[in-house]
Design an enzyme around this catalytic site. Structure first.
Site, PDB file in Angstrom:
ATOM      1  N   LYS A 359      -4.346  30.171  31.220  1.00 30.59           N
ATOM      2  CA  LYS A 359      -3.451  30.938  31.754  1.00 30.59           C
ATOM      3  C   LYS A 359      -3.460  32.414  31.186  1.00 30.59           C
ATOM      4  CE  LYS A 359       0.345  29.794  33.981  1.00 30.59           C
ATOM      5  NZ  LYS A 359       1.795  29.237  34.455  1.00 30.59           N
ATOM      6  N   GLU A 445      10.466  15.254  40.319  1.00 26.47           N
ATOM      7  CA  GLU A 445      12.041  15.114  40.885  1.00 26.47           C
ATOM      8  C   GLU A 445      12.687  13.672  41.127  1.00 26.47           C
ATOM      9  OE1 GLU A 445      10.278  19.234  41.566  1.00 26.47           O
ATOM     10  OE2 GLU A 445       9.782  17.143  42.158  1.00 26.47           O
ATOM     11  N   ARG A 473      12.936  17.058  47.309  1.00 27.83           N
ATOM     12  CA  ARG A 473      11.751  15.764  46.970  1.00 27.83           C
ATOM     13  C   ARG A 473      12.339  14.492  46.211  1.00 27.83           C
ATOM     14  NH1 ARG A 473       6.681  18.909  45.716  1.00 27.83           N
ATOM     15  NH2 ARG A 473       6.448  17.669  43.743  1.00 27.83           N
TER      16      ARG A 473
END
Length: 714
Positions: A359, A445, A473
């Protein structure tokens, strides 16, 4: 004019491959183009194209000026990339990286994830042909290079702004955006569906799903891979592994230790026996074709060689996917060759290409930052210093974290759970203070909710902090595992209501509706940051049933905070009156109460005095307060920053059952419109939703029979 981005190449570069120019591409044209690319800028300053000694990569010098991007300037759509040489693709990647840094420095947005896939984006669009071939970017915050290469470069300055480009791929924005995203771990499921549809329709296009190692922690990704292995449809899955299973904001000190066994498993993944056969088939074919092509297959073999264990089994192989990797995700040449080989192979079935990326790659400030400059506001390109506006108040998220820490200091049973969102939920502060009582479960989740239920079942006091839209979710777990059993899990739902630049994928429009319909749930919403602290304290003492409270994105209003940031529990189901008036009562729920107060102040200028009440609770309702308001006023207006079926529906249901609606009362419910609201400035969104102070005032004037005055506010 200052030179804004200098590209420096080394004097010598020895490629692992020798690439012949495409017969359709004139090498002399390329020479002319390179000479043009190295010409001076508009002020006559010469631009250096000097080679690096080591790896032939491009060194970029970032300045505040718009960078010169001669090659990128010729790329309007992916079709313009097809005849580029390997060296051209490397230059294109360097220019693309410069362009992303420059554009995001002007708008803010997701920076490091996009920088991490520059080479992959270039390789994908060089090898494949969108929109016929489908590229699905999981989550989508890494899709800035994809957007630039697919005709949207001229609009990058509008990124995440009102009426501008969305921060995520969006089907109605471009035909090159195959699937709308924003939440994680959906790409393989969607890609498999497209692959099966392709087969049933007799087409032969390619489907590519790009998913990160963080998104791979969610169960849906494995459900999809399991089904892909069974269906055996041709599907290319690219695992973008940047070793950040959690966001880089998971802790105050940077990325968290990767959760679970996934990260260690990725380092041990080995090429499957099926791919060994695939590789041998590729070798036999390319040997017949000749030298340079055979070297390509040899390079593929190099990536897989030595990676086969005794049994030849891997996680992905057991799921039915051919595994290739790991591959250097910043080597355009290798990426192109491997993608070309996989595209050309006749062997059917799903293939997973495991690439390693970083990243923030190529931008030193991002590479050095603890959070990798994941999400940024406007910044200075040379230094990476962000121009953060100073606010006299903290964010609601920080107030939540501070108050939860205060509760945990006096109650050792309090624990906190988040789903790879330590920074987003503020629990990175809690984790710093109580490292053994904060749990990052990854982007999972469903598991987070049931995990919290298990903690509650054993007597702990879990606070499950999940964005309103992300909790969707795990809704079955909220119903079945928590509410049905009356387990005292506390849900802290951040990003409730409109969320500005993140748009409809992250808009917390539905939590009031989906939580308040549950029989055992206590449902609260604070009108300001002080009330939020009191509701954290309230949730901490509710130990016989589940509870939840929602709070918005953004900063507090400057309310007077409780002493030492420690709230006082509120009586369950009791609201409060903020302003006394006559004829009209406005009953607000949550942070929208501030707009109600603003409307009351506007109406004062027209000699209209209204009552403003803060409901505090949607469930249980303060029925005494509601009866008082209906008894003393002709008009009752409920206001909430949520969808139809929420607070206003509960109020009207009560009024209907109690018979109050049989009388002369005029009742109006102001809610979010029954459609999705696009990204934009928060105030623009509020106006579009019809929930601003001005529009509340117009509603009051209209109900009072003053339509002409109402039009002045509408």
């Amino acid at each position: 004019m200052a030179v804004s981005g200098t590209l420096i190449r080394s004097n010598q570069y020895f490629s692992a491959f020798v690439n012949t120019p495409s017969p359709r591409f004139n090498p002399s044209c390329r020479k002319q183009f390179c000479l043009k690319a190295s010409a001076g800028n508009t002020d006559g300053e010469e631009r250096k194209l000097t080679r690096k000694e080591k790896d032939g990569g491009w060194k970029i010098e970032y300045t505040v000026e718009k960078p010169a991007t001669p090659l990128l300037d010729t790329i309007n759509y992916p079709a313009h990339m097809k005849n580029l040489s390997t060296q051209d693709l490397k230059q294109l990647a360097a220019e693309l990286r410069m362009d992303i840094v420059h554009s995001v420095s002007q708008t803010g947005g997701h920076l490091s994830s996009s920088l991490g896939v520059v080479e992959l984006s270039v390789a994908l669009h060089h090898v494949f042909s969108t929109p016929d071939d489908k590229i699905i970017w999981d989550v989508g915050h890494q899709a800035y290079p994809h957007k630039i290469l697919t005709g949207r470069r001229s609009k990058m300055h509008t990124m995440r702004k009102t009426s501008g480009l969305a921060g995520f791929p969006k089907r109605d924005e471009s035909v090159h955006d195959a699937f709308g995203v924003g939440h994680s771990s959906t790409s393989i499921s969607a890609g498999l569906g497209m692959a099966v549809a392709r087969d049933l329709l007799g087409k032969n296009n390619n489907i590519i799903s790009v998913i990160g190692d963080g998104a791979m922690t969610a169960g849906q990704a494995y459900e999809a891979m399991n089904n892909a292995g069974y269906l055996d449809s041709n599907l290319i899955v690219i695992l973008n592994d940047n070793k950040q299973v959690s966001l880089p904001t998971a802790t105050l000190d940077g990325p968290a230790t990767p959760v679970g066994a996934l990260s260690s498993a990725l380092t041990k993944l080995q090429a499957s026996t099926q791919f060994r056969k695939l590789r041998e088939a590729a070798k036999s074919i390319t040997k017949q074709i000749g030298g340079q092509t055979h070297e390509v297959a040899a390079k593929v073999d190099e990536y897989a060689r030595g990676m086969i264990n005794a049994s030849g089994s891997t996680l992905f192989e057991e799921l039915g996917l051919y595994y290739i990797g790991p591959v250097d995700g910043h080597n355009v040449e290798d990426l192109v060759n491997i993608l070309q080989r996989v595209k050309a192979m006749p062997a059917p079935g799903p293939v997973l290409i495991h690439i390693m990326t970083e990243k923030g790659k190529g931008y030193p400030p991002a590479e050095a930052a603890a959070d990798r400059m994941h999400g940024v506001v406007k910044f200075d390109p040379p230094t990476g210093k962000q121009f953060k506006t100073k606010s006299p108040t903290l964010s609601y998220t920080q107030y939540f974290a501070e108050s939860l820490i205060k509760e945990a200091e006096t109650d050792e049973k309090i624990v906190a759970i988040h789903a790879a969102m330590g920074g987003g939920t503020g629990l990175n502060y809690f984790q710093k203070r109580f490292p053994d009582r904060c749990f990052d479960v990854g982007i999972a989740e469903q598991h987070a909710v049931t995990f919290a239920a298990g903690l509650a079942a054993e007597g702990l006091k879990p606070f499950c902090a999940i964005y309103s839209s992300f909790l969707q979710r795990g809704y079955d777990q909220v119903v079945h595992d928590v509410d049905l059993q009356k387990l005292p899990v506390r849900f802290a739902m951040d990003r409730a209501g409109l969320v500005g630049a993140d748009g409809p994928t992250h808009c917390g429009a539905f939590d009031i509706t989906y939580m308040a319909c549950l029989p055992n749930m206590v449902v609260m919403a604070p009108s300001d940051e002080a009330e939020l602290m009191h509701m954290v304290a309230t949730a901490a003492v509710i130990d016989d049933r589940p509870s939840c409270f929602r709070f918005p994105r953004g900063n507090g209003i400057g309310a007077v905070l409780p002493a030492h940031n420690k709230g006082t529990p509120i009586e369950i189901g009791k609201g409060r009156i903020l302003m006394e008036g006559s004829r009209v009562a406005i009953l607000g729920y949550g942070s929208i109460v501030q707009q109600c107060v603003g409307a009351a102040n506007m109406l004062k200028t027209r000699d209209i005095s209204v009552t403003v009440a803060d409901a505090r609770f949607c469930k249980p309702l303060d029925t005494e307060l509601i009866k008082q308001l209906t008894k003393e006023h002709e008009i009752l207006i409920t206001v909430e920053e949520g969808s139809i079926g929420g607070f206003g529906s509960h109020v009207s249901h009560y009024l209907s059952l109690s018979g109050i609606l049989d009388g002369p009362l005029k009742l109006r419910a102001m809610v979010l419109p029954d459609r999705y609201i696009d990204h934009g400035a928060p105030q623009d969104q509020l106006e579009e939703a019809g929930l601003s102070s001005r529009q509340i005032s117009a509603t009051v004037l209209s109900l009072l029979g003053r339509p002409k005055e109402a039009l002045q506010f509408a």
